[in-house]
Design a protein around this motif. Sequence first.
Motif, short mmCIF file in Angstrom:
data_model
loop_
_atom_site.label_atom_id
_atom_site.label_comp_id
_atom_site.label_asym_id
_atom_site.label_seq_id
_atom_site.Cartn_x
_atom_site.Cartn_y
_atom_site.Cartn_z
N LYS A 94 -42.93 22.03 15.78
CA LYS A 94 -42.60 22.08 17.21
C LYS A 94 -42.39 23.51 17.70
N LEU A 95 -41.82 24.35 16.85
CA LEU A 95 -41.54 25.73 17.25
C LEU A 95 -42.69 26.67 16.89
N ASP A 96 -43.74 26.11 16.30
CA ASP A 96 -44.93 26.89 15.92
C ASP A 96 -44.55 28.04 14.99
N LEU A 97 -43.80 27.70 13.95
CA LEU A 97 -43.33 28.68 12.98
C LEU A 97 -44.02 28.44 11.64
N ARG A 98 -44.15 29.51 10.87
CA ARG A 98 -44.84 29.41 9.59
C ARG A 98 -43.95 28.88 8.49
N ASP A 99 -42.67 29.28 8.48
CA ASP A 99 -41.83 28.90 7.36
C ASP A 99 -40.35 28.97 7.75
N ARG A 100 -39.51 28.70 6.77
CA ARG A 100 -38.07 28.59 6.98
C ARG A 100 -37.46 29.93 7.41
N VAL A 101 -37.96 31.02 6.88
CA VAL A 101 -37.43 32.34 7.25
C VAL A 101 -37.58 32.57 8.74
N GLN A 102 -38.75 32.28 9.29
CA GLN A 102 -38.97 32.46 10.71
C GLN A 102 -38.04 31.57 11.52
N ALA A 103 -37.77 30.36 11.04
CA ALA A 103 -36.87 29.47 11.75
C ALA A 103 -35.45 30.02 11.79
N VAL A 104 -34.99 30.58 10.67
CA VAL A 104 -33.64 31.15 10.62
C VAL A 104 -33.52 32.35 11.56
N VAL A 105 -34.52 33.23 11.52
CA VAL A 105 -34.48 34.40 12.39
C VAL A 105 -34.51 33.98 13.85
N LEU A 106 -35.38 33.02 14.20
CA LEU A 106 -35.47 32.57 15.60
C LEU A 106 -34.16 31.94 16.06
N ALA A 107 -33.52 31.16 15.18
CA ALA A 107 -32.27 30.52 15.56
C ALA A 107 -31.22 31.54 15.97
N HIS A 108 -31.17 32.66 15.27
CA HIS A 108 -30.18 33.69 15.59
C HIS A 108 -30.63 34.57 16.75
N ARG A 109 -31.86 34.97 16.74
CA ARG A 109 -32.36 35.82 17.83
C ARG A 109 -32.41 35.06 19.15
N GLY A 110 -32.65 33.75 19.09
CA GLY A 110 -32.74 32.95 20.30
C GLY A 110 -31.41 32.47 20.83
N GLY A 111 -30.31 32.85 20.17
CA GLY A 111 -28.99 32.51 20.68
C GLY A 111 -28.48 31.14 20.29
N LEU A 112 -29.22 30.43 19.41
CA LEU A 112 -28.79 29.07 19.05
C LEU A 112 -27.44 29.07 18.36
N MET A 113 -27.13 30.19 17.66
CA MET A 113 -25.90 30.22 16.87
C MET A 113 -24.77 30.93 17.61
N ASN A 114 -24.94 31.20 18.90
CA ASN A 114 -23.90 31.93 19.63
C ASN A 114 -22.56 31.21 19.65
N ASP A 115 -22.60 29.88 19.59
CA ASP A 115 -21.35 29.12 19.63
C ASP A 115 -20.80 28.82 18.25
#
Length: 222
Positions: free
Chosen positions: A199-220
């Motif tokens: 769904k997020l058009d990502l290659r692997d788990r590393v990209q998902a982790v980086v996107l989660a933090h860079r995209g603000g998902l973990m701000n809370d």
Amino acid sequence: MTIRVLICEDQELIRAGYVMVLNAQPDMVVVGEAADGPQALEAAARLRPDVVIMDIQMPLMDGIEVTRRIAGPGVPDAPKVLVVTTFNIDEYVYRALRAGASGFLLKDTPLAELVQGVRTVTQGDALLSPAVTKALIGRFADRLRPTVPTGPGPFDVLAPRELEVLRLMARGLANAEIAEELAITLQTVKTYVSRILTKLDLRDRVQAVVLAHRGGLMNDEP
């Protein structure tokens, strides 16, 4: 399937060791070697390997820039890049992951783990242990957490349960730990992870982790 491996390493003895060990595997073949950055670029384009073992510190062009050019955002049919470095958790590693690497190992890692690492990234999994993920996130938390933008976000395509799984991934939990945390089966976790990447058009788990933090998902998150 035979995994085609390109080795990019400026130290000849280390390259020779990698070649010997990987060529001894029934499912691998070393298709080329490179001793500096420009050689690595040329060899990757010409040989089209499945996996590139990449040193960070190479002459003329470092491994991070080479990784960005052969496996960075927008590169079609990119190989998996496995960074092998003398550095531990530091900015070099973070930059390599952002550049498109699928994971990393330290040079003092046993060669058997290198072999397994090649298989791991070939299968589409990120070679980034939960302990390493936690240390990486902890060290770079400030720069990884931008202000959440207004309007639709990149995570709106995810269902609530998928968001929950992504948050746990970004906290550094392995699939088995996520299964235990959510009281679901390991196979169900793997299905969620696969859906998240698609769904997020990502290659692997590393990209998902980086996107989660860079995209603000973990701000809370605490």
